[in-house]
Design an enzyme around this catalytic site. Sequence first.
Site, PDB file in Angstrom:
ATOM      1  CD  GLU A  44      20.354  -6.635 -43.907  1.00 25.78           C
ATOM      2  OE1 GLU A  44      19.167  -6.834 -44.199  1.00 25.78           O
ATOM      3  OE2 GLU A  44      20.779  -5.531 -43.511  1.00 25.78           O
ATOM      4  CE  LYS A 113      15.948  -6.345 -42.656  1.00 30.81           C
ATOM      5  NZ  LYS A 113      16.900  -5.535 -43.454  1.00 30.81           N
ATOM      6  CB  SER A 356      37.443  26.164 -59.918  1.00 27.71           C
ATOM      7  OG  SER A 356      36.825  26.078 -58.638  1.00 27.71           O
TER       8      SER A 356
END
Length: 672
Positions: A44, A113, A356
């Site tokens: 699309e 569409k 960390s």
Amino acid sequence: MRLLKVATCNLNQWAMDFDCNLSNIKQSVAEAKAAGAMIRLGPELEITGYGCEDHFLELDTVAHAWECLKELLLGDWTDGILCSFGMPVIKDSERYNCQVLCLNRKIIMIRPKMWLANDGNYRELRWFTAWKSKDHLEDFHLPSEVSDALSQTTVPFGYGYVQFLDTAVAAEVCEELFTPQPPHAELALNGVEVFMNASGSHHQLRKLDLRNRAFISATHTRGGVYMYSNHQGCDGGRLYYDGCSCVVVNGDMVAQGSQFSLKDVEMVFAQIDLDAVASLRSSISSFQEQASCKTKVSKVFVPYKLCQPFNLLMSLSSPLKIRYHSPEEEIALGPACWLWDYLRRSGASGFLLPLSGGADSSSVAAIVGSMCQLVVKEIANGDKQIKADAIRIGHYTDGQFPTDSQEFAKRIFYTVFMGSENSSEATTTRAKVLADEVGSWHLNVSIDGVVSSLICLFQTLTGKRPRYKVDGGSNIENLGLQNIQARVRMVLAFMLASLLPWVHNKPGFYLVLGSSNVDEGLRGYLTKYDCSSADINPIGSISKMDLRTFLKWAAVHLGYSSLAEIEAAPPTAELEPIRANYSQLDEVDMGMTYEELSVYGRLRKIFRCGPLSMFKNLCYKWGTKLTPAEVADKVKYFFKYYSINRHKMTVMTPSYHAEVLHFYVAWIHYLH
């Protein structure tokens, strides 16, 4: 027999990069023709890229799309092959999301569409109009520069199908498949045998099965060939389109593309006997009866054959077992591919991660490691584009290129442990061991001097010196002292990302990676402008529970064994002093467990529960161990912190989308 070979594809398009997009389209068409396919389907809006957002409102975007289409039609790209190209089209004063069907250098039909995606991550109604005239096709006047070049003035525009001499073909665009009354049901009764679905469908954990079931259902009871094409990659936002282009025949998957790949173009082929479709339909009595009284759909007749007769040299595609990745694999692969697209298209030279030694930042490090492994693997498989990108990003010279993921990571990935007096030796060691396993360039930095300077400055200004709660301070003092450490780390991270490349004589800059998860954002358990603030975040919509499962999987399957120990450690921010009788723990600070927080998040977003509905649901879920009053207290406690911390969400780092429970209020455009 009516033998038909079809080609669909995964394309890694980029919003507004018309040259790149056109090149990928041409390559896909060339490969389809070389394989003998008679139909080529692309995703699309493939010409413009799906994620153009408000750029769709610019006339330039539509004009450039027509220029690309004209170039495709003036060349030999559509000679002898039906091609469906996705692009925006303006008719009269309305803008439509269209599939343009082309054959032999002519446009034979434009299919707008009819049902637009306008929920969740999608806002198509902001940019496009849904086509509402189902009863007839209209004439569309081509732009003059196109009509002059093609010697074609008008083309049929609207809802309909193309009738060839030997079969009928129709387009069904993305969202239309998932509507209560999808077009393919009516089109099948009108004799359409081949359905082409061009899509822009994003990755979400555990979502692929829903999509595949829709294809199978579309053809299981009414027969037909369902072709599906999807974007694959990141085209400029937080979504990753996860490919999986496929072909389904009479309810059976016969061809399936990859879900996660670094390739720009991946073709999927299938060879089908259309008589199998006709045979199934003629054997279903209810189909025959409904077809005899169908509502007729408009059609465009094209005197051309797509099929070949019986040929022993042509083997038919057989049903296959659908391939699915586990959620852990999805976390390892989807965000890794997303990061690669950001890295190669942003102009950055690599990533910097404040590591960390905890679960979240370690998950991000593992995902970057997964990305490096994918790059090296694809280069070994002969992908020239990935090799060229890796050489450019990694600054290889003298014909060298990545052959080892750890060596590649050393070139493009910095990790920094920014410890304080509150950091433990365990997390310091875990960060270093993981960095060595991944291969990053690792630094161990103490931020105590900067924090102490800021506290002294505050004392000079106010005459007061804040203390931690364990040292007799108030909650306000305790929180303020934690926030200072967190925000110092953010400033230092961006400084290092900007200047470390200069120190090592590398051009460009490094993207700072964030490592906050969706649960902490939902609860607001984070400091504004700390290490949760970054350039991009690959785990920002993944729950803590899924991340912990991923860590255990990655320890084995990615080869980073230290992740098992990291996963087993209790989560802690390490922003308060460690005492013999006290150690800071995340779940204690939050007043809820991560497991509970994950449940709250899914009920709030996926099941659309407010406080009352959540209370009722949890009374059933937790009723065997908690009283209704206790459940009510937990729900009220969650919504209290959910509501008072919404201000933090407006500055959250753009994050890879992996769950519908994603909490961000706004998305800051990073590359547009």
